[in-house]
Write a protein that holds these residues in place. Structure first.
Motif, PDB file in Angstrom:
ATOM      1  N   UNK A 281       0.841  -1.387   0.023  1.00 21.78           N
ATOM      2  CA  UNK A 281       0.004   0.078   0.139  1.00 21.78           C
ATOM      3  C   UNK A 281       0.685   1.287  -0.003  1.00 21.78           C
ATOM      4  N   UNK A 282       1.226   1.669  -1.131  1.00 24.04           N
ATOM      5  CA  UNK A 282       2.305   2.980  -1.195  1.00 24.04           C
ATOM      6  C   UNK A 282       0.914   4.059  -1.750  1.00 24.04           C
ATOM      7  N   UNK A 283      -0.209   3.680  -1.441  1.00 23.71           N
ATOM      8  CA  UNK A 283      -1.254   4.743  -1.917  1.00 23.71           C
ATOM      9  C   UNK A 283      -2.033   5.293  -0.659  1.00 23.71           C
ATOM     10  N   UNK A 284      -1.517   4.968   0.506  1.00 22.42           N
ATOM     11  CA  UNK A 284      -2.139   5.455   1.835  1.00 22.42           C
ATOM     12  C   UNK A 284      -1.170   5.586   2.795  1.00 22.42           C
ATOM     13  N   UNK A 285      -1.633   6.539   3.673  1.00 20.08           N
ATOM     14  CA  UNK A 285      -0.748   7.124   4.650  1.00 20.08           C
ATOM     15  C   UNK A 285      -0.905   6.272   6.064  1.00 20.08           C
ATOM     16  N   UNK A 286      -1.984   4.977   5.865  1.00 22.34           N
ATOM     17  CA  UNK A 286      -2.229   4.402   7.126  1.00 22.34           C
ATOM     18  C   UNK A 286      -0.974   3.735   7.753  1.00 22.34           C
ATOM     19  N   UNK A 287      -0.270   3.264   6.988  1.00 22.13           N
ATOM     20  CA  UNK A 287       0.959   2.560   7.250  1.00 22.13           C
ATOM     21  C   UNK A 287       2.185   3.322   7.690  1.00 22.13           C
ATOM     22  N   UNK A 288       1.931   4.708   7.549  1.00 20.38           N
ATOM     23  CA  UNK A 288       3.457   5.509   7.498  1.00 20.38           C
ATOM     24  C   UNK A 288       3.760   6.063   8.894  1.00 20.38           C
ATOM     25  N   UNK A 289       2.653   5.934   9.703  1.00 18.14           N
ATOM     26  CA  UNK A 289       3.257   6.708  11.018  1.00 18.14           C
ATOM     27  C   UNK A 289       4.111   5.693  11.865  1.00 18.14           C
TER      28      UNK A 289
END
Lengths: 326, 286
Positions: A281-289
């Protein structure tokens, strides 16, 4: 290509009435006979994201086991003998944060057509005491009711069993599909709710918050026990205000006193699933925190407690603490 | 890039002409290359097809490239036989199930795009199947079509590519009643499908186009330079790329300037680890 353009049918599944019922709803679909659902579902190197754009149906017969002990990361609401079961694998919605992307290698939906055997397994389990069962964890049965009427089948079944309590969890606004059924004491209809902005941005294909609230109201008016599931709580810009206003909106529609209970769950998943999904999923910030992996291999936000405690305090303004889990 | 595998030269020649493919100097197979397309002629049989498919992909794909290269897919195209005369001769069929007659194994391409073809299943045999074999019960067919390559092709391609990158198109060439093999007729059958196949290839390229990386080329270059100057291990390198992607997704901003870190003179790996920790703080908590 349209959803369900192809239906893969296990040879032994074809004779089941449920299979015939599903097939009759998709007369134009290409039917492909298969030996075992895993020949399609478990193929190597499948592309979950691309499959999500053209999901196929797989009709299969589930072998034992039918019931699984409730996972640690899921709330048991104080129930003994917490189990879940998966009569369907995968979901028609496409939520950015969904753990199913990491659990399965395929986005295709498997419907197990031998529902009677699931019921028999429940009966066997009931012989050793009461059972709290969740059949809508790895899917959304209410959303699929138009394809396979398993939400109503579970409700009807639960209504005839002492000692059984089931939770049907959903994001669907499709309450109308089961509105003809009489409320059953053993059944809790549970709705997952997210702020409108989160639903719009991260819960593709799922109904907007307003539609879910309308469905909940209808269920409450008909006399169903309703649970509100505030999970996953996600980090979003200005989250304190977003979640405060969200709860204001929810309880401006839903009479808090009529709600059975609620649970809170900050975004979390197993380390393995997180690793797998965050790559996809490089299309969402959900996993970026910034995340932390707790003992037991569960990944969540580093400041998960802050988010949870804030939400708890806000929710507690509407519901007493005895009704708040998680 | 589209890779095409055919069994026979007469199946490949329409493609070679249409796409102006040029013969490669390959010593082992007739191999043709052109703009965005490579074609290999495998010879007859599933083993031959598997070998040629493996050769083509192993020679051309670098590790990790299967996921990254634009519009990468492989297609096996050729004539086949049909017992039932459901489809007229010359009908192209997109295969949704490949069965291997000898091993009993089944393979399933992912058909995720609209296409102009009929769909069906194909059963791959080691030997030529004749109509009388089926009528006499010597051979029991389970699929719509019969060929001699698809299962070997699919099994080999599956080692490299995802099921939505692997396709089999079989053109009905006979009803298992061939007496004299007519190369010109086979070439004509394939030629007649070329327009449909061309449209299909465009669709496949669109489906298989790699999703853009959130990092720009410049940013990737900067990170590669950081990896090298900080003497990061492979795992640390992956961590750096992951942090950078997460930073961009979370903030929606371009990467901050990392040149001060890149210029750090690292002599031992432990120093690199310390600098990596400083970058981590910058990227995860800003």
């Amino acid at each position: 290509m349209s959803k369900f353009s192809h239906i893969y049918i296990e040879e032994r599944a074809a004779i089941y009435p449920v299979a015939q019922q599903v097939l009759s709803r998709f007369p134009g679909s290409t039917r492909v006979m298969i030996r075992h659902y895993k020949d399609v579902f478990n193929r190597p190197r499948q592309d979950f994201r691309r499959q999500k754009a053209s999901t196929k149906l797989i009709l299969a017969v589930k072998p034992e086991p039918f019931l699984y002990p409730g996972p640690e990361v899921c709330e048991d609401f104080g129930s003994q003998n917490f189990y879940y079961t998966s009569p369907v694998l995968n979901c028609i919605y496409d939520c950015d944060y969904c753990y199913l992307q990491g659990l399965y290698t395929s986005a295709n939906i498997v419907i197990f057509v031998n529902i009677e055997e699931f019921f028999k397994a429940v009966d066997r389990q009931l012989e050793s005491g009461p059972l709290y069962l969740c059949p809508s964890y790895d899917t959304d049965l209410l959303a699929l009711e138009g394809i396979v009427p398993y939400a109503s089948r579970w409700i009807e079944f639960a209504g005839t069993r002492q000692g059984l309590r089931i939770e049907l969890r959903s994001k669907s606004a499709n309450y109308g599909a089961i509105a003809h059924l009489k409320p059953v004491e053993q059944v809790i209809l549970a709705w997952s709710l997210s702020p409108s902005e989160v639903a719009r941005r991260c819960e593709r294909l799922a109904p907007p918050l307003k539609a879910r609230l309308k469905a909940i109201m209808s269920a409450l008016q008909d006399g169903w026990q309703v649970r509100l599931c505030f999970e996953p709580l996600l980090k979003v810009y200005n989250w304190e205000q977003v979640y405060r206003e969200f709860l204001d909106e929810v309880f401006s529609v839903i009479p808090a006193g009529r709600v059975l209970d609620a649970n809170i769950g900050v975004f979390r998943m197993s380390k393995e699933q997180f690793k797998r999904i965050s790559k996809l999923r490089s299309d969402t910030d959900v996993f970026a925190f910034p995340m932390v992996c707790h003992e037991g291999g569960v990944v969540t936000y580093e400041d998960e407690k802050e988010l949870r405690d804030f939400f708890y305090r806000q929710l507690n303004k509407y519901l007493p603490k005895e009704k708040i889990y998680g | 890039m589209i890779y095409i595998v055919t069994a026979l030269p007469c199946e490949s020649s329409p493609f070679v002409e249409k796409y102006h493919l040029k013969r490669d100097g390959c010593r082992y197979f007739p191999l043709y290359r052109g703009d965005g397309m490579s074609l290999i002629v495998s010879g007859v049989g599933k083993m031959a097809s598997a070998i040629a498919t493996t050769y083509l992909l192993a020679q051309n794909l670098k590790p990790g490239q299967a996921e990254e290269e634009e519009g990468l897919a492989i297609i096996n195209i050729g004539v086949c036989g049909a017992f039932h005369q459901r489809h007229p001769i010359g009908t192209p069929v997109l295969i949704h199930k490949v069965m291997d007659h000898e091993t009993g194994k089944q393979y399933f391409p992912d058909i995720l795009i609209e296409h102009p073809f009929k769909e069906g299943s194909v059963e791959t045999h080691n030997n030529v199947v004749r109509r009388e074999d089926v009528l006499s019960g010597r051979v029991e067919l389970q699929a719509d079509l019969v060929d001699m390559e698809a299962s070997g092709f699919f099994q080999a391609a599956s080692r490299f590519l995802a099921p939505h990158q692997i396709y089999v198109i079989k053109v009905v060439g006979d009803y298992l009643d061939v007496v004299d093999f007519d190369r010109q007729r086979v070439a004509q059958c394939i030629s007649d499908t070329l327009d449909a196949v061309e449209g299909f290839i465009k669709q496949v390229e669109g489906l298989c186009r790699a999703e853009g990386d959130v990092l720009t080329q410049d940013e990737r270059r900067q990170l590669e330079a950081a990896k090298e100057s900080l003497r990061l291990t492979v795992t640390q390198g992956h961590q750096l790329m992951d942090m950078a992607r997460r930073y961009k997704l979370r903030t929606g901003r371009p990467l901050p300037d990392l040149s001060e870190f890149i210029q750090t003179d690292v002599k031992v790996k432990a120093e690199g680890k310390k600098v990596l920790e400083r970058i981590r703080r910058l990227l995860l908590y800003e």
